[in-house]
Design a protein around this motif. Sequence first.
Motif, PDB file in Angstrom:
ATOM      1  N   LYS A  70       0.812  -1.225   0.000  1.00  0.00           N
ATOM      2  CA  LYS A  70       0.000   0.000   0.000  1.00  0.00           C
ATOM      3  C   LYS A  70       0.843   1.273   0.000  1.00  0.00           C
ATOM      4  CE  LYS A  70      -4.171  -1.867   2.075  1.00  0.00           C
ATOM      5  NZ  LYS A  70      -5.168  -1.757   3.123  1.00  0.00           N
ATOM      6  N   LYS A  71       1.926   1.264   0.758  1.00  0.00           N
ATOM      7  CA  LYS A  71       2.778   2.453   0.827  1.00  0.00           C
ATOM      8  C   LYS A  71       3.399   2.745  -0.541  1.00  0.00           C
ATOM      9  CE  LYS A  71       6.688   4.525   3.137  1.00  0.00           C
ATOM     10  NZ  LYS A  71       7.895   4.346   3.888  1.00  0.00           N
ATOM     11  N   THR A  72       3.874   1.720  -1.215  1.00  0.00           N
ATOM     12  CA  THR A  72       4.478   1.905  -2.537  1.00  0.00           C
ATOM     13  C   THR A  72       3.432   2.392  -3.535  1.00  0.00           C
ATOM     14  OG1 THR A  72       6.120   0.195  -2.048  1.00  0.00           O
ATOM     15  CG2 THR A  72       5.810   0.778  -4.374  1.00  0.00           C
ATOM     16  N   VAL A  73       2.236   1.819  -3.476  1.00  0.00           N
ATOM     17  CA  VAL A  73       1.146   2.254  -4.363  1.00  0.00           C
ATOM     18  C   VAL A  73       0.864   3.738  -4.148  1.00  0.00           C
ATOM     19  CG1 VAL A  73      -1.314   2.002  -4.897  1.00  0.00           C
ATOM     20  CG2 VAL A  73       0.101  -0.026  -4.594  1.00  0.00           C
ATOM     21  N   LYS A  74       0.760   4.150  -2.884  1.00  0.00           N
ATOM     22  CA  LYS A  74       0.516   5.570  -2.586  1.00  0.00           C
ATOM     23  C   LYS A  74       1.625   6.442  -3.146  1.00  0.00           C
ATOM     24  CE  LYS A  74      -2.168   5.468   1.681  1.00  0.00           C
ATOM     25  NZ  LYS A  74      -2.163   5.848   3.107  1.00  0.00           N
ATOM     26  N   ASN A  75       2.871   6.025  -2.929  1.00  0.00           N
ATOM     27  CA  ASN A  75       4.003   6.814  -3.411  1.00  0.00           C
ATOM     28  C   ASN A  75       3.991   6.923  -4.934  1.00  0.00           C
ATOM     29  OD1 ASN A  75       4.925   7.224  -0.809  1.00  0.00           O
ATOM     30  ND2 ASN A  75       6.418   5.572  -0.894  1.00  0.00           N
ATOM     31  N   ILE A  76       3.715   5.820  -5.601  1.00  0.00           N
ATOM     32  CA  ILE A  76       3.671   5.838  -7.063  1.00  0.00           C
ATOM     33  C   ILE A  76       2.600   6.808  -7.548  1.00  0.00           C
ATOM     34  CG2 ILE A  76       3.055   4.479  -9.122  1.00  0.00           C
ATOM     35  CD1 ILE A  76       4.351   2.043  -7.633  1.00  0.00           C
ATOM     36  N   ARG A  77       1.406   6.667  -7.024  1.00  0.00           N
ATOM     37  CA  ARG A  77       0.297   7.503  -7.508  1.00  0.00           C
ATOM     38  C   ARG A  77       0.457   8.965  -7.091  1.00  0.00           C
ATOM     39  NH1 ARG A  77      -1.604   7.660 -11.381  1.00  0.00           N
ATOM     40  NH2 ARG A  77      -3.481   8.677 -10.631  1.00  0.00           N
ATOM     41  N   GLN A  78       1.001   9.228  -5.909  1.00  0.00           N
ATOM     42  CA  GLN A  78       1.173  10.622  -5.492  1.00  0.00           C
ATOM     43  C   GLN A  78       2.143  11.366  -6.389  1.00  0.00           C
ATOM     44  OE1 GLN A  78       2.059  10.774  -1.286  1.00  0.00           O
ATOM     45  NE2 GLN A  78      -0.021  10.234  -0.735  1.00  0.00           N
ATOM     46  N   GLU A  79       3.069  10.664  -7.003  1.00  0.00           N
ATOM     47  CA  GLU A  79       4.014  11.281  -7.931  1.00  0.00           C
ATOM     48  C   GLU A  79       3.395  11.517  -9.306  1.00  0.00           C
ATOM     49  OE1 GLU A  79       7.298  12.179  -7.495  1.00  0.00           O
ATOM     50  OE2 GLU A  79       7.225  11.673  -5.370  1.00  0.00           O
ATOM     51  N   CYS A  80       2.181  11.050  -9.531  1.00  0.00           N
ATOM     52  CA  CYS A  80       1.539  11.132 -10.855  1.00  0.00           C
ATOM     53  C   CYS A  80       0.610  12.337 -11.004  1.00  0.00           C
ATOM     54  CB  CYS A  80       0.744   9.846 -11.136  1.00  0.00           C
ATOM     55  SG  CYS A  80       1.767   8.399 -11.408  1.00  0.00           S
ATOM     56  N   TYR A  81       0.650  13.265 -10.076  1.00  0.00           N
ATOM     57  CA  TYR A  81      -0.270  14.409 -10.168  1.00  0.00           C
ATOM     58  C   TYR A  81       0.069  15.278 -11.371  1.00  0.00           C
ATOM     59  CZ  TYR A  81       3.379  17.412  -8.234  1.00  0.00           C
ATOM     60  OH  TYR A  81       4.543  18.102  -8.034  1.00  0.00           O
ATOM     61  N   CYS A  82      -0.964  15.910 -11.909  1.00  0.00           N
ATOM     62  CA  CYS A  82      -0.755  16.842 -13.020  1.00  0.00           C
ATOM     63  C   CYS A  82      -0.789  18.264 -12.464  1.00  0.00           C
ATOM     64  CB  CYS A  82      -1.827  16.659 -14.096  1.00  0.00           C
ATOM     65  SG  CYS A  82      -3.518  16.806 -13.510  1.00  0.00           S
ATOM     66  N   ASN A  83      -0.289  19.199 -13.242  1.00  0.00           N
ATOM     67  CA  ASN A  83      -0.361  20.581 -12.758  1.00  0.00           C
ATOM     68  C   ASN A  83      -1.345  21.400 -13.585  1.00  0.00           C
ATOM     69  OD1 ASN A  83       0.794  21.766 -15.040  1.00  0.00           O
ATOM     70  ND2 ASN A  83       2.598  22.510 -13.973  1.00  0.00           N
ATOM     71  N   GLU A  84      -2.127  20.714 -14.413  1.00  0.00           N
ATOM     72  CA  GLU A  84      -3.211  21.347 -15.164  1.00  0.00           C
ATOM     73  C   GLU A  84      -2.755  22.577 -15.942  1.00  0.00           C
ATOM     74  OE1 GLU A  84      -7.062  20.530 -12.525  1.00  0.00           O
ATOM     75  OE2 GLU A  84      -5.498  21.655 -11.483  1.00  0.00           O
ATOM     76  N   ASN A  85      -1.704  22.397 -16.730  1.00  0.00           N
ATOM     77  CA  ASN A  85      -1.167  23.486 -17.559  1.00  0.00           C
ATOM     78  C   ASN A  85      -0.780  24.720 -16.739  1.00  0.00           C
ATOM     79  OD1 ASN A  85      -1.547  21.979 -19.954  1.00  0.00           O
ATOM     80  ND2 ASN A  85      -3.713  22.523 -19.921  1.00  0.00           N
ATOM     81  N   GLY A  86      -0.182  24.503 -15.572  1.00  0.00           N
ATOM     82  CA  GLY A  86       0.255  25.600 -14.724  1.00  0.00           C
ATOM     83  C   GLY A  86      -0.767  26.051 -13.704  1.00  0.00           C
ATOM     84  N   ARG A  87      -1.948  25.452 -13.735  1.00  0.00           N
ATOM     85  CA  ARG A  87      -3.004  25.866 -12.812  1.00  0.00           C
ATOM     86  C   ARG A  87      -2.646  25.580 -11.355  1.00  0.00           C
ATOM     87  NH1 ARG A  87      -9.006  23.524 -13.225  1.00  0.00           N
ATOM     88  NH2 ARG A  87      -9.342  23.626 -11.006  1.00  0.00           N
TER      89      ARG A  87
END
Length: 192
Positions: A70-87
């Motif tokens: 679970k910890k690795t899954v969280k870490n993987i997905r938390q690094e996948c956030y987008c910044n919505e074209n600078g938003r």
Amino acid sequence: MKNFSMPEQVSPTLEIDELMRLKHSLEKNVSREVAESIIKEIPLSINSTPDIRAEWVEKLSAILENRFDKKTVKNIRQECYCNENGRLEDTANNLKQLYLSLDKDLHRFVNALNENGAGWFIKDNQLYTKMFTCECPMLEKAKNSNSLTWCHCTAGYNKKLFEIVFEKPVYVEIVQSIRQGFDFCLLRITFQ
């Protein structure tokens, strides 16, 4: 999905961006070999339909949950956030200006945001934020799920956002999500 709305702007490179963030995060949190293997196992075509994107999200979530703790899954997905074209940065800087204008008083900050319907609150020195709609274009046609795997990117997004606002490290946890069938997402922000 209840409380879903498409974002104002969806990147024409949505699928490529999603795959690149996933690959980068897998390389960082697991290995390059694993990243390449998973990307090959679940391809995502450019300009895919909302149904195909939703199916891809389900497959990816299952792969991550079955192969990693679970910890690795969280870490993987938390690094996948987008910044919505600078938003992300724009939103963070606007919130930071408000926070600074209120002399860095967290209670006044929350009250000011709640005047506009934010629904935020403070409990046990932790900030709780609500999101009343899901704007993830990958979930446009997704079904409800008890899994929070996909939604951990929202925690990563909010970690980045609030670290800009408060100028210090924070830990963000998703307490509940719209994808689980709730009326709103609830995040807990803990100051470190």
